[in-house]
Scaffold this active site. Structure first.
Site, PDB file in Angstrom:
ATOM      1  N   LYS A 120       0.823  -1.220   0.000  1.00 20.12           N
ATOM      2  CA  LYS A 120       0.000   0.000   0.000  1.00 20.12           C
ATOM      3  C   LYS A 120       0.851   1.261   0.000  1.00 20.12           C
ATOM      4  O   LYS A 120       0.457   2.273  -0.588  1.00 20.12           O
ATOM      5  CB  LYS A 120      -0.982  -0.007   1.173  1.00 20.12           C
ATOM      6  CG  LYS A 120      -2.042  -1.070   1.008  1.00 20.12           C
ATOM      7  CD  LYS A 120      -3.315  -0.765   1.758  1.00 20.12           C
ATOM      8  CE  LYS A 120      -4.397  -1.745   1.327  1.00 20.12           C
ATOM      9  NZ  LYS A 120      -5.657  -1.581   1.969  1.00 20.12           N
ATOM     10  N   LYS A 132      -5.431  -9.195  -6.375  1.00 17.59           N
ATOM     11  CA  LYS A 132      -6.705  -9.446  -5.687  1.00 17.59           C
ATOM     12  C   LYS A 132      -7.743  -8.385  -6.058  1.00 17.59           C
ATOM     13  O   LYS A 132      -7.386  -7.242  -6.352  1.00 17.59           O
ATOM     14  CB  LYS A 132      -6.506  -9.566  -4.181  1.00 17.59           C
ATOM     15  CG  LYS A 132      -6.496  -8.285  -3.427  1.00 17.59           C
ATOM     16  CD  LYS A 132      -6.589  -8.514  -1.918  1.00 17.59           C
ATOM     17  CE  LYS A 132      -6.569  -7.154  -1.243  1.00 17.59           C
ATOM     18  NZ  LYS A 132      -7.565  -6.906  -0.267  1.00 17.59           N
ATOM     19  N   LYS A 146     -11.079  -2.651  -3.552  1.00 21.49           N
ATOM     20  CA  LYS A 146     -11.848  -1.406  -3.691  1.00 21.49           C
ATOM     21  C   LYS A 146     -11.001  -0.307  -4.288  1.00 21.49           C
ATOM     22  O   LYS A 146     -11.501   0.607  -4.927  1.00 21.49           O
ATOM     23  CB  LYS A 146     -12.316  -0.914  -2.316  1.00 21.49           C
ATOM     24  CG  LYS A 146     -13.214  -1.838  -1.572  1.00 21.49           C
ATOM     25  CD  LYS A 146     -13.735  -1.103  -0.325  1.00 21.49           C
ATOM     26  CE  LYS A 146     -14.060  -2.053   0.791  1.00 21.49           C
ATOM     27  NZ  LYS A 146     -13.011  -2.182   1.801  1.00 21.49           N
TER      28      LYS A 146
HETATM   29  N1  AQP Z   1     -10.295 -10.097  -3.051  1.00 24.10           N
HETATM   30  C1  AQP Z   1     -10.663 -10.584  -1.878  1.00 24.10           C
HETATM   31  N2  AQP Z   1     -10.965 -11.886  -1.743  1.00 24.10           N
HETATM   32  C2  AQP Z   1     -11.361 -12.398  -0.536  1.00 24.10           C
HETATM   33  N3  AQP Z   1     -11.482 -11.642   0.580  1.00 24.10           N
HETATM   34  C3  AQP Z   1     -11.192 -10.332   0.484  1.00 24.10           C
HETATM   35  N4  AQP Z   1     -11.212  -9.319   1.365  1.00 24.10           N
HETATM   36  C4  AQP Z   1     -10.837  -8.160   0.762  1.00 24.10           C
HETATM   37  N5  AQP Z   1     -10.564  -8.391  -0.529  1.00 24.10           N
HETATM   38  C5  AQP Z   1     -10.772  -9.726  -0.738  1.00 24.10           C
HETATM   39  C6  AQP Z   1     -11.597  -9.466   2.758  1.00 24.10           C
HETATM   40  O1  AQP Z   1     -12.656  -8.555   3.012  1.00 24.10           O
HETATM   41  C7  AQP Z   1     -12.573  -8.124   4.373  1.00 24.10           C
HETATM   42  C8  AQP Z   1     -12.702  -6.628   4.423  1.00 24.10           C
HETATM   43  O2  AQP Z   1     -11.612  -6.026   3.754  1.00 24.10           O
HETATM   44  P1  AQP Z   1     -11.331  -4.486   4.014  1.00 24.10           P
HETATM   45  O3  AQP Z   1     -12.361  -3.658   3.396  1.00 24.10           O
HETATM   46  O4  AQP Z   1     -11.171  -4.261   5.450  1.00 24.10           O
HETATM   47  O5  AQP Z   1      -9.948  -4.169   3.424  1.00 24.10           O
HETATM   48  P2  AQP Z   1      -9.132  -4.747   2.283  1.00 24.10           P
HETATM   49  O6  AQP Z   1      -8.719  -6.146   2.547  1.00 24.10           O
HETATM   50  O7  AQP Z   1      -7.991  -3.862   2.138  1.00 24.10           O
HETATM   51  O8  AQP Z   1     -10.186  -4.695   1.094  1.00 24.10           O
HETATM   52  P3  AQP Z   1      -9.977  -4.085  -0.284  1.00 24.10           P
HETATM   53  O9  AQP Z   1     -11.226  -4.147  -1.034  1.00 24.10           O
HETATM   54  O10 AQP Z   1      -8.805  -4.708  -0.951  1.00 24.10           O
HETATM   55  O11 AQP Z   1      -9.700  -2.567   0.027  1.00 24.10           O
HETATM   56  P4  AQP Z   1      -8.487  -1.708  -0.415  1.00 24.10           P
HETATM   57  O12 AQP Z   1      -8.556  -1.635  -1.889  1.00 24.10           O
HETATM   58  O13 AQP Z   1      -8.752  -0.396   0.262  1.00 24.10           O
HETATM   59  O14 AQP Z   1      -7.240  -2.393   0.055  1.00 24.10           O
HETATM   60  C9  AQP Z   1     -11.236  -8.633   4.931  1.00 24.10           C
HETATM   61  O15 AQP Z   1     -11.507  -9.790   5.719  1.00 24.10           O
HETATM   62  C10 AQP Z   1     -10.482  -9.019   3.701  1.00 24.10           C
HETATM   63  O16 AQP Z   1      -9.587 -10.085   3.951  1.00 24.10           O
END
Ligand code: AQP
Length: 335
Positions: free
Chosen positions: A114, A198, A201
């Site tokens: 990040k 992966k 968002k």
């Molecule tokens: N691609 C994924 N596949 C399976 N699980 C996922 N999670 C996130 N992406 C995937 C799981 O969703 C939960 C919430 O995630 P989060 O919103 O707290 O943060 P994150 O993991 O950083 O999600 P994003 O969408 O990838 O956000 P950004 O882009 O901001 O980094 C967690 O349990 C995560 O494991």
């Protein structure tokens, strides 16, 4: 009620996508429907480790709560609350900042990804994100944490912090060592544009992810345009090696159809991607359409959502405050 205490969180940084749903929120609902005590949090303190527009942060907090409810979480069965409304998390996080070692934090791959090349300019909050996550979990003496695969390393750090605290202060068992729940075929859903990344968002392209707020037409369009390869669907799992896009689409189908990858390969082997994409679109729409409609309905009931979070925060404080007080005593702070 069984002895499991489940905790997990989601950042209100935008619309929830299929990865968040299959990897996390769907699991939350399944756990809620067992006898475990479940606590689910909108982790807005984590969200601000990257700059958030204040109006959008507020709106995203409402929208992700609406998505939680639309997916089936119920305030009668789970505690649903907003992290910044419960001060225990930040107080405990400071204590954990003094327990965790810089060397441990330096190994966190999510920070490296990040922060990217411009690491000197990343926020200090992004760096110590995992100690706040440890506080989120341990403030409730949670025993089980359902998360996607990407959070595995942070969970290991939480376990290390709990063990070191218990050891340093000679309070064996005070913080339980929480178990991650990273199970099933959907622990890592990949981007529709690049099967090696992966679904996320923060990815710029909307075409890379299916959002829970997408209507049927957009779901069909995104799946039709999803990247594939020129080969037909194989019959053996081993033949999916080095075919990340095929593996991802088949994995999503398998999860939604609640069947194994082997069974899914049997169903599609020898056909081209059109058949898989058509059937995947159908199954996705039948799963997500009711959720999409419910989110839209709930977004007209903002006061109701704000009230759920307020009540949830009161309950979360009632559980975590005594644990924080005991931690303060153990550390040697005056009452
Ligand atoms: N691609 C994924 N596949 C399976 N699980 C996922 N999670 C996130 N992406 C995937 C799981 O969703 C939960 C919430 O995630 P989060 O919103 O707290 O943060 P994150 O993991 O950083 O999600 P994003 O969408 O990838 O956000 P950004 O882009 O901001 O980094 C967690 O349990 C995560 O494991």
């Amino acid at each position: 009620m069984d002895s499991k205490l489940v905790f997990s969180g989601v950042q209100p940084t935008g619309n929830l996508h299929l990865g968040n749903y299959l990897g996390a929120v769907k699991r939350f609902v399944e756990l809620q429907d067992t006898n475990a005590m479940c606590i689910y949090c909108l982790v807005d303190l984590h969200a601000i480790t990257n700059w958030q527009d204040p109006k959008e942060l507020r709106q995203n907090t409402i929208e992700v709560t609406a998505a939680f409810l639309a997916c089936g979480l119920r305030q009668e069965n789970s505690i649903i609350f907003n992290q910044s409304q419960v001060s225990t998390h930040t107080e405990l996080a400071w204590i954990f900042n003094c327990v965790a070692r810089i060397g441990w934090l330096n190994r966190m791959t999510q920070f490296k990804e990040k922060a990217g090349k411009n690491r000197e300019n990343a926020s200090l909050g992004l760096y110590c994100y995992p100690t706040l996550m440890a506080a989120d979990i341990l403030a409730y003496h949670a025993t089980h944490v359902p998360v996607g695969e990407d959070q595995k390393q942070h969970l290991e750090l939480t376990r290390d912090i709990a063990m070191k605290f218990n050891n340093d202060f000679k309070t064996p068992g005070f913080f339980p060592i929480p178990e991650p729940i990273i199970e099933g075929t959907a622990t890592r859903i990949m981007s529709l544009r690049d099967g090696t990344k992966k679904m996320s968002k923060s990815e710029a392209s909307e075409m890379s992810r299916i959002n829970l707020t997408d209507d049927s037409d957009s779901i069909r369009k995104k799946i039709q345009k999803a990247k594939t390869d020129p080969f037909e669907i194989p019959s053996e799992k081993e033949e999916l090696a080095n075919r990340p896009e095929a593996e991802n689409l088949l994995g999503i189908y398998a999860t939604l159809a609640d069947q194994s990858i082997e069974k899914t390969l049997e169903q599609f082997s020898g056909s081209d991607f059109k058949k898989l994409k058509d059937e995947l679109s159908d199954i996705l729409i039948s799963e997500l359409d009711p959720i999409n409609k419910e989110i839209k309905k709930l977004l007209n009931e903002e006061t109701y959502i704000v009230e759920i979070l307020r009540k949830g925060s009161d309950k979360a404080s009632d559980i975590s405050q005594p644990i924080l007080q005991k931690t303060r005593e153990i550390v040697g702070f005056l009452k």
